[in-house]
Design an enzyme around this catalytic site. Structure first.
Site, PDB file in Angstrom:
ATOM      1  N   LYS A 124      44.617  34.746  50.876  1.00 53.83           N
ATOM      2  CA  LYS A 124      43.665  36.013  51.404  1.00 53.83           C
ATOM      3  C   LYS A 124      42.603  36.160  50.897  1.00 53.83           C
ATOM      4  CE  LYS A 124      44.578  40.513  51.998  1.00 53.83           C
ATOM      5  NZ  LYS A 124      43.830  41.770  51.117  1.00 53.83           N
ATOM      6  N   ASP A 165      48.779  43.251  42.759  1.00 52.84           N
ATOM      7  CA  ASP A 165      48.326  43.731  44.463  1.00 52.84           C
ATOM      8  C   ASP A 165      50.411  43.850  44.405  1.00 52.84           C
ATOM      9  OD1 ASP A 165      46.107  43.714  45.041  1.00 52.84           O
ATOM     10  OD2 ASP A 165      45.746  41.253  45.906  1.00 52.84           O
ATOM     11  N   ARG A 171      51.210  45.905  51.896  1.00 52.84           N
ATOM     12  CA  ARG A 171      52.004  45.656  50.609  1.00 52.84           C
ATOM     13  C   ARG A 171      52.953  47.461  49.964  1.00 52.84           C
ATOM     14  NH1 ARG A 171      49.573  40.873  49.957  1.00 52.84           N
ATOM     15  NH2 ARG A 171      47.254  41.206  49.353  1.00 52.84           N
ATOM     16  N   GLN A 227      36.342  41.757  43.175  1.00 48.98           N
ATOM     17  CA  GLN A 227      35.239  41.928  44.383  1.00 48.98           C
ATOM     18  C   GLN A 227      34.354  42.255  43.956  1.00 48.98           C
ATOM     19  OE1 GLN A 227      38.029  44.528  47.223  1.00 48.98           O
ATOM     20  NE2 GLN A 227      39.433  43.226  47.846  1.00 48.98           N
ATOM     21  N   ARG A 258      37.271  54.050  51.092  1.00 50.64           N
ATOM     22  CA  ARG A 258      37.284  53.492  49.435  1.00 50.64           C
ATOM     23  C   ARG A 258      36.274  53.962  49.030  1.00 50.64           C
ATOM     24  NH1 ARG A 258      41.067  48.248  50.721  1.00 50.64           N
ATOM     25  NH2 ARG A 258      41.209  48.225  48.361  1.00 50.64           N
ATOM     26  N   ARG A 313      48.665  53.885  46.744  1.00 50.79           N
ATOM     27  CA  ARG A 313      49.498  53.654  46.375  1.00 50.79           C
ATOM     28  C   ARG A 313      50.825  53.886  45.277  1.00 50.79           C
ATOM     29  NH1 ARG A 313      47.464  47.393  47.604  1.00 50.79           N
ATOM     30  NH2 ARG A 313      47.476  47.309  49.745  1.00 50.79           N
TER      31      ARG A 313
HETATM   32  C1  S3P Z   1      41.105  40.899  45.458  1.00 46.16           C
HETATM   33  C2  S3P Z   1      40.377  41.723  44.581  1.00 46.16           C
HETATM   34  C3  S3P Z   1      41.435  43.212  44.250  1.00 46.16           C
HETATM   35  C4  S3P Z   1      43.079  42.894  45.126  1.00 46.16           C
HETATM   36  C5  S3P Z   1      41.973  42.741  46.711  1.00 46.16           C
HETATM   37  C6  S3P Z   1      41.592  41.184  46.594  1.00 46.16           C
HETATM   38  C7  S3P Z   1      39.909  39.966  45.868  1.00 46.16           C
HETATM   39  O1  S3P Z   1      41.084  44.317  44.668  1.00 46.16           O
HETATM   40  O2  S3P Z   1      43.405  44.125  45.054  1.00 46.16           O
HETATM   41  O3  S3P Z   1      44.049  42.348  47.433  1.00 46.16           O
HETATM   42  O4  S3P Z   1      40.102  38.979  46.811  1.00 46.16           O
HETATM   43  O5  S3P Z   1      39.045  39.522  45.409  1.00 46.16           O
HETATM   44  P1  S3P Z   1      40.062  44.357  43.220  1.00 46.16           P
HETATM   45  O6  S3P Z   1      39.001  43.314  42.915  1.00 46.16           O
HETATM   46  O7  S3P Z   1      39.008  46.220  43.878  1.00 46.16           O
HETATM   47  O8  S3P Z   1      40.517  45.244  41.882  1.00 46.16           O
END
Ligand code: S3P
Length: 457
Positions: A20, A342, A415, A171, A125, A373
């Site tokens: 993903k 995750d 999840r 992210q 969020r 979670r």
């Molecule tokens: C992700 C980063 C993670 C993860 C999410 C996907 C990404 O989040 O939990 O499922 O693709 O960069 P955070 O960066 O907010 O920790």
């Protein structure tokens, strides 16, 4: 969703739907490139479909045939920095935090205003974490109390910044790096707490963008105050050149199968073609340290990402018999958490079958995922008879414990649904997971069918 206990998992999965995180980045970065990119094994998740829908609304020409997505990039020989089209309506990111936060970085460099919306979970969020750096770069953002709808008024060029992240979040890092493509000069992101997944860095390099990454302190120009963690930097204005991508199978999806097989004695499962990026593969080393028989084989590099096969054999003697291989293996905390983020719900489930149980700390970020979670995991584990202590930043579960089938709740979170499907297989008596069928599609629509195909009862 009703789930009966299982004897074991056996078989071979020839691959899994595409990762993903990698798929989101493939779509977004291909959109900014010059030329046509073919992405194969694009994720079948609803989240990644949301990214493609947003890109289409921004004027991108995309075609999708099964798991192959073709993206005509928006950059041209005249303008190496992609100019997207102002969308007619707000962009709906659905349940996908990655779509909203990464897209915000791209939109910060577009000279128009866009609004990003999401479902009720995404609208709860935190978005200040991207608003702050993007405003420092010169974009203007609006959100009520730091939550979506998120209004992004972009500008070009942006200011390059040196940004120290207050949360360990790939992210946020990716949002700033993508915005950095539209800045004049070098944008740096310092991760003082933990190194998060680095798919954006790897994919930008795949498209020809110079991205530097290293241990803080060794990076020239990063400032003497930067002494721990990692620093990543990107040059603004670099041209991106389209290049085909093969997305590896999603290790976060594989994790549920690996955990279930590790818990059920007599299991023997192989899963081919899985992404084994070291910033994501912590779940395998953690399960190994907790006593599971799991290993990676045939690791090779595909499109800048390591890919290989996961081989797992069922746990020790009888139900509930994983014996940690090292003192301290039962505590997951510190920088490791970012690599497991995750997988923590399913690891908590595994913890119920580990001698000495399992403690998870420094994981307060779990409270602001698709659901809280920590709360959701604690409530469901208790419903199955486990002894669990809840902390603000984690939990402690006793083990080995007998799990009994129960009425569980997915809390609308994919999840949580999949983690407790694993728990239900290892329990005595059937379980029902409220809302599970509806939400697994967010990351892994094929989950229940694939699980059934390797389950023996
Ligand atoms: C992700 C980063 C993670 C993860 C999410 C996907 C990404 O989040 O939990 O499922 O693709 O960069 P955070 O960066 O907010 O920790």
């Amino acid at each position: 969703m009703r789930i009966e206990p299982a004897k074991r998992l056996r078989g071979r999965l020839g691959g899994l739907p595409g990762d993903k995180s990698v798929s989101h980045r493939a779509g977004l970065i291909a959109a900014l490139a010059r030329g046509t990119t073919r992405v194969s094994n694009y994720s079948t998740s609803e989240d990644c479909a949301a990214t493609l829908r947003c890109l289409e609304a921004l004027g991108l020409r995309l075609t999708r045939e099964g798991e192959t997505v073709t993206v005509e990039g928006a950059a041209s020989s005249a303008d190496s920095l992609a100019a997207l089209r102002r969308p007619d309506a707000p962009l709906d990111c659905g349940n996908s935090g990655t779509t909203m936060r990464l897209l915000a970085g791209v939109l910060a460099g577009q000279p128009f205003e866009t609004t990003l919306t999401g479902d009720s979970s995404l609208s709860r969020r935190p978005m200040r974490r991207v608003i702050e750096p993007l405003e420092l770069m010169g974009a203007r953002l609006g959100a009520e109390d730091g939550h979506a709808p998120l209004r992004v008024e972009g500008r070009r060029p942006l200011n390059p910044i040196a940004y120290e992240m207050a949360v360990a979040s790939a992210q946020v890092k990716s949002c700033v790096l993508l915005a950095g493509l539209f800045a004049r000069g070098t944008t740096r992101v310092h991760e003082p707490l933990a190194a998060t997944r680095d798919h954006t860095e790897r994919m930008l390099r795949w498209f020809g963008v110079p991205v530097e990454s290293g241990v803080a302190g060794n990076i020239e120009g990063a400032g003497s105050e930067v002494s721990s963690g990692r620093v990543v930097s990107v040059e603004g204005g670099a041209a991106l050149t389209a290049r085909d991508i093969e997305v590896p199978g999603d290790i976060s999806s594989a994790a549920f199968f690996v955990a279930a097989a590790a818990l059920l004695p007599g299991s023997a499962l192989e899963i081919a073609g899985i992404g084994l990026n070291p910033t994501r593969a912590g779940v395998l080393s953690t399960l190994h340290l907790l006593g599971a028989e799991v290993r990676a084989e045939g690791v090779r590099e595909r499109c800048n990402e390591p890919v290989g096969e996961i081989v797992v054999r069922g746990g020790g003697g009888g139900r509930g018999g994983l014996a940690p291989r090292e003192a301290g293996a039962n505590i997951l905390s510190g920088p490791l958490i970012a690599q497991l983020i995750d997988e923590l719900p399913v690891l908590a489930v595994v913890g119920t079958q580990v001698e000495g149980g399992l403690e998870i700390r420094d994981a307060g970020e779990l409270r602001v995922k698709e659901s809280d979670r920590i709360g959701a995991t604690v409530r469901n584990l208790r419903a199955m008879g486990a002894e669990v202590e809840e902390f603000e930043d984690g939990l402690r579960v006793g083990g080995p414990t007998h799990l009994r089938g129960a009425r569980l709740d997915a809390h609308g979170d994919h999840r949580i649904a999949m983690a407790f499907a694993v728990a239900a297989l290892a329990a005595t008596g059937a379980s029902e997971i409220e809302g599970a069928r509806e939400c697994v599609g967010v990351s892994f629509p094929e989950f229940f069918d694939l699980l059934e195909s390797v389950t023996e009862r």
